[in-house]
Motif scaffolding. Structure first.
Motif, PDB file in Angstrom:
ATOM      1  N   TRP A  25       2.141  -1.158 -32.511  1.00 41.51           N
ATOM      2  CA  TRP A  25       1.722  -2.553 -33.099  1.00 41.51           C
ATOM      3  C   TRP A  25       2.863  -3.781 -32.837  1.00 41.51           C
ATOM      4  O   TRP A  25       3.944  -3.417 -33.385  1.00 41.51           O
ATOM      5  CB  TRP A  25       1.538  -2.633 -34.780  1.00 41.51           C
ATOM      6  CG  TRP A  25       0.450  -1.682 -35.212  1.00 41.51           C
ATOM      7  CD1 TRP A  25       0.538  -0.595 -35.351  1.00 41.51           C
ATOM      8  CD2 TRP A  25      -1.014  -1.951 -34.798  1.00 41.51           C
ATOM      9  NE1 TRP A  25      -0.356   0.144 -35.643  1.00 41.51           N
ATOM     10  CE2 TRP A  25      -1.742  -0.808 -35.480  1.00 41.51           C
ATOM     11  CE3 TRP A  25      -1.863  -2.926 -34.359  1.00 41.51           C
ATOM     12  CZ2 TRP A  25      -2.941  -0.783 -35.395  1.00 41.51           C
ATOM     13  CZ3 TRP A  25      -3.261  -2.795 -34.423  1.00 41.51           C
ATOM     14  CH2 TRP A  25      -3.780  -1.602 -34.653  1.00 41.51           C
ATOM     15  N   ARG A  85      -2.555 -11.283 -38.604  1.00 41.88           N
ATOM     16  CA  ARG A  85      -1.237 -11.016 -38.824  1.00 41.88           C
ATOM     17  C   ARG A  85      -0.963  -9.880 -39.729  1.00 41.88           C
ATOM     18  O   ARG A  85      -0.106 -10.113 -41.143  1.00 41.88           O
ATOM     19  CB  ARG A  85      -0.509 -12.322 -39.298  1.00 41.88           C
ATOM     20  CG  ARG A  85      -0.177 -13.312 -38.209  1.00 41.88           C
ATOM     21  CD  ARG A  85       0.128 -14.822 -38.519  1.00 41.88           C
ATOM     22  NE  ARG A  85       1.420 -14.531 -39.072  1.00 41.88           N
ATOM     23  CZ  ARG A  85       2.137 -15.803 -39.444  1.00 41.88           C
ATOM     24  NH1 ARG A  85       1.642 -16.917 -39.329  1.00 41.88           N
ATOM     25  NH2 ARG A  85       3.372 -15.691 -39.871  1.00 41.88           N
ATOM     26  N   LEU A  86      -1.761  -8.841 -39.880  1.00 45.21           N
ATOM     27  CA  LEU A  86      -1.683  -7.508 -40.597  1.00 45.21           C
ATOM     28  C   LEU A  86      -2.329  -7.863 -41.959  1.00 45.21           C
ATOM     29  O   LEU A  86      -2.535  -6.721 -42.674  1.00 45.21           O
ATOM     30  CB  LEU A  86      -0.219  -7.020 -40.795  1.00 45.21           C
ATOM     31  CG  LEU A  86       0.716  -6.836 -39.642  1.00 45.21           C
ATOM     32  CD1 LEU A  86       1.919  -6.470 -39.887  1.00 45.21           C
ATOM     33  CD2 LEU A  86      -0.101  -6.076 -38.339  1.00 45.21           C
ATOM     34  N   ARG A 108      -4.247  -7.236 -30.681  1.00 44.56           N
ATOM     35  CA  ARG A 108      -3.786  -8.526 -31.152  1.00 44.56           C
ATOM     36  C   ARG A 108      -4.370  -9.222 -32.050  1.00 44.56           C
ATOM     37  O   ARG A 108      -3.739 -10.132 -32.671  1.00 44.56           O
ATOM     38  CB  ARG A 108      -3.179  -9.419 -29.908  1.00 44.56           C
ATOM     39  CG  ARG A 108      -4.551 -10.088 -29.129  1.00 44.56           C
ATOM     40  CD  ARG A 108      -4.141 -10.875 -28.138  1.00 44.56           C
ATOM     41  NE  ARG A 108      -5.161 -11.376 -27.269  1.00 44.56           N
ATOM     42  CZ  ARG A 108      -5.106 -12.306 -26.427  1.00 44.56           C
ATOM     43  NH1 ARG A 108      -3.735 -12.634 -25.915  1.00 44.56           N
ATOM     44  NH2 ARG A 108      -6.169 -12.777 -25.637  1.00 44.56           N
ATOM     45  N   LEU A 148       4.155  -7.307 -32.907  1.00 42.39           N
ATOM     46  CA  LEU A 148       4.021  -8.557 -33.789  1.00 42.39           C
ATOM     47  C   LEU A 148       4.555  -9.669 -33.126  1.00 42.39           C
ATOM     48  O   LEU A 148       5.643  -9.626 -32.290  1.00 42.39           O
ATOM     49  CB  LEU A 148       4.942  -8.244 -35.127  1.00 42.39           C
ATOM     50  CG  LEU A 148       4.606  -6.732 -35.926  1.00 42.39           C
ATOM     51  CD1 LEU A 148       5.586  -6.766 -37.068  1.00 42.39           C
ATOM     52  CD2 LEU A 148       3.091  -6.702 -36.179  1.00 42.39           C
ATOM     53  N   SER A 208      -2.648  -7.835 -35.107  1.00 40.32           N
ATOM     54  CA  SER A 208      -1.358  -8.415 -35.143  1.00 40.32           C
ATOM     55  C   SER A 208      -1.189  -9.647 -35.174  1.00 40.32           C
ATOM     56  O   SER A 208      -0.095 -10.299 -35.621  1.00 40.32           O
ATOM     57  CB  SER A 208      -0.486  -7.416 -34.026  1.00 40.32           C
ATOM     58  OG  SER A 208      -0.783  -7.695 -32.796  1.00 40.32           O
ATOM     59  N   GLN A 218       5.929 -13.818 -36.967  1.00 37.98           N
ATOM     60  CA  GLN A 218       5.564 -12.705 -38.274  1.00 37.98           C
ATOM     61  C   GLN A 218       6.841 -12.166 -38.804  1.00 37.98           C
ATOM     62  O   GLN A 218       7.503 -11.409 -38.464  1.00 37.98           O
ATOM     63  CB  GLN A 218       4.778 -11.554 -37.607  1.00 37.98           C
ATOM     64  CG  GLN A 218       4.247 -10.426 -38.627  1.00 37.98           C
ATOM     65  CD  GLN A 218       3.372 -11.048 -39.499  1.00 37.98           C
ATOM     66  OE1 GLN A 218       2.410 -11.585 -39.222  1.00 37.98           O
ATOM     67  NE2 GLN A 218       3.786 -10.727 -40.884  1.00 37.98           N
ATOM     68  N   ILE A 276       6.096   0.270 -34.552  1.00 38.65           N
ATOM     69  CA  ILE A 276       6.101  -1.382 -34.850  1.00 38.65           C
ATOM     70  C   ILE A 276       7.324  -1.963 -34.012  1.00 38.65           C
ATOM     71  O   ILE A 276       8.088  -1.539 -34.098  1.00 38.65           O
ATOM     72  CB  ILE A 276       6.135  -1.876 -36.394  1.00 38.65           C
ATOM     73  CG1 ILE A 276       4.602  -1.348 -36.944  1.00 38.65           C
ATOM     74  CG2 ILE A 276       6.261  -3.229 -36.500  1.00 38.65           C
ATOM     75  CD1 ILE A 276       4.547  -1.990 -38.322  1.00 38.65           C
TER      76      ILE A 276
END
Length: 296
Positions: free
Chosen positions: A129, A101-102, A94, A131, A97, A135, A185
Motif C-alpha cells: 500500500w 485514503r484508507l 490507489r 500512500l 490508498s 496522507q 505500507i
C-alpha cells in the motif's frame, strides 16, 4: 548502457535466482520500452518479456493493480508465464490508498480481492500500500484499515464475496490452500516517524517499507514484521538514476543486517528497483542479487 551492465543481464541464470536464499530482488514492473534492445534482446516479443525476466530474477512488483482493478485472466496469464517458485508483489489499489485514503475501505477491498489476486495461488507475495505524501499518520484511520485487512487467502476469499455489482462477471472467487497474506505500507509523510505508527504496524505484522527516493520523501527503517520490503526509486534522480557499485554494496550490507534481525529465524527481504525510466532497474537488480549471493 555500459558493457558491464549488458553483461550482467547475459550472465544471469537460474542459479542466481535460487542462491539468494531469503533475499528476493526484482523490479517494479517489467513492460518498459527503454528495456527493449538492452535488458530484453532485440526481437523478443512483448508477451515473452515477463518469462524472460522471471528466468533471471525471482520476483517482480505488479503495478497495474495500483492504477485499476485487473481481471482474473490477466493474473492467470502472468502466473502461467513464471516458474512455480516465482513471487509477485502486488500494489494495492490507489482508489483505496489515494482516493479513500484508507477510510471506510471494506467495500473497496472486497472488490480488490475479488478481481483476481487469488488466481496467483502460491506466487502471490506481499501486497504493498503506497500512500500519498498528503496522507498523514492518523492512528484511528490506520488502525481501522489494518483491522479490516484479511490475514489469509481464505479470509480474503470471504471478503471478496462481498464485492458489489460492478464486479459481476469479472471476479475470481476460488482458493485452494489457505496461505498467510503479508502487507507492506510505504508512507511518504514525515508524520509516520511517530513511534506510535511503528508500534501499530508492528502489532499487525505489517512491514514499514524502506524507500530510497533521492531525498524527496523520508526514508524509514523497517519495523519488526516477519519480512522486510525495500523500494529503490533512485539515489540521485527519482525513477531515473542508476546505483553505483558503492551504493549497491551499502544496500547489500543493509539487507543482510535486516535479514538477521528477525529473531530466531532470518527474515525474508524483498527489494524492488523502481529506477526504470532509463533502463537501470533490471541491471541493478541483478547486480544486487550477485552481491547478496557472494556473501552467503
Amino acid at each position: 548502457m555500459s558493457t558491464d551492465r549488458d553483461a550482467s543481464a547475459r550472465d544471469a541464470s537460474a542459479h542466481d535466482r535460487a542462491a539468494a536464499g531469503s533475499f528476493r530482488v526484482g523490479t517494479s514492473g517489467w513492460r518498459y520500452r527503454s528495456w527493449r534492445g538492452d535488458f530484453y534482446p532485440t526481437g523478443l516479443v512483448q508477451r515473452a518479456e515477463l518469462t524472460y525476466l522471471a528466468e533471471r530474477m525471482p520476483t517482480v512488483e505488479l503495478n497495474g493493480s495500483f492504477y485499476s482493478l485487473q481481471r482474473p485472466q490477466s493474473y492467470l496469464r502472468w502466473r502461467a508465464a513464471v516458474p512455480d517458485d516465482f513471487v509477485f508483489a502486488v500494489k494495492g489499489s490507489r482508489y483505496i490508498s489515494h482516493m479513500l485514503r484508507l477510510r471506510d475501505a471494506r467495500a473497496a477491498l472486497a472488490n480488490f480481492f475479488s478481481s483476481g489476486l487469488l488466481a496467483l495461488g502460491p506466487t502471490l507475495g506481499p501486497i504493498l500500500w503506497q500512500l500519498p505524501e498528503r496522507q498523514r499518520f492518523e492512528p484511528d484511520v490506520l488502525a481501522s484499515f489494518l483491522d479490516v485487512l484479511p490475514r489469509t487467502t481464505h479470509e480474503a476469499l470471504a471478503l471478496a464475496r462481498e464485492h458489489d455489482e460492478r464486479m459481476t462477471g469479472r471476479t475470481w472467487l476460488e482458493d485452494d490452500v489457505d496461505r498467510p497474506l503479508r502487507y507492506a505500507i510505504e508512507p511518504r509523510s514525515e508524520s509516520f516517524a511517530d513511534p506510535a505508527a511503528r508500534r501499530l504496524l508492528d502489532e499487525h505484522g505489517v512491514a514499514l517499507t524502506v524507500a530510497d527516493t533521492a531525498g524527496r520523501w523520508p526514508q524509514f527503517e523497517p519495523g519488526t514484521a516477519a519480512f522486510v520490503y525495500v523500494r529503490l526509486h533512485g539515489a540521485a534522480e527519482l525513477y531515473a538514476s542508476g546505483y553505483t557499485a558503492e551504493e549497491l554494496a551499502l544496500w547489500a550490507h543493509r539487507c543482510r543486517h535486516w535479514a538477521r534481525t528477525g529473531g530466531a529465524d532470518e527474515r525474508d527481504v524483498f527489494v524492488y528497483f523502481d529506477n526504470d525510466a532509463r533502463g537501470y532497474a533490471p541491471h541493478d537488480a541483478l547486480a544486487l542479487t550477485r552481491l547478496l549471493r557472494e556473501a552467503l
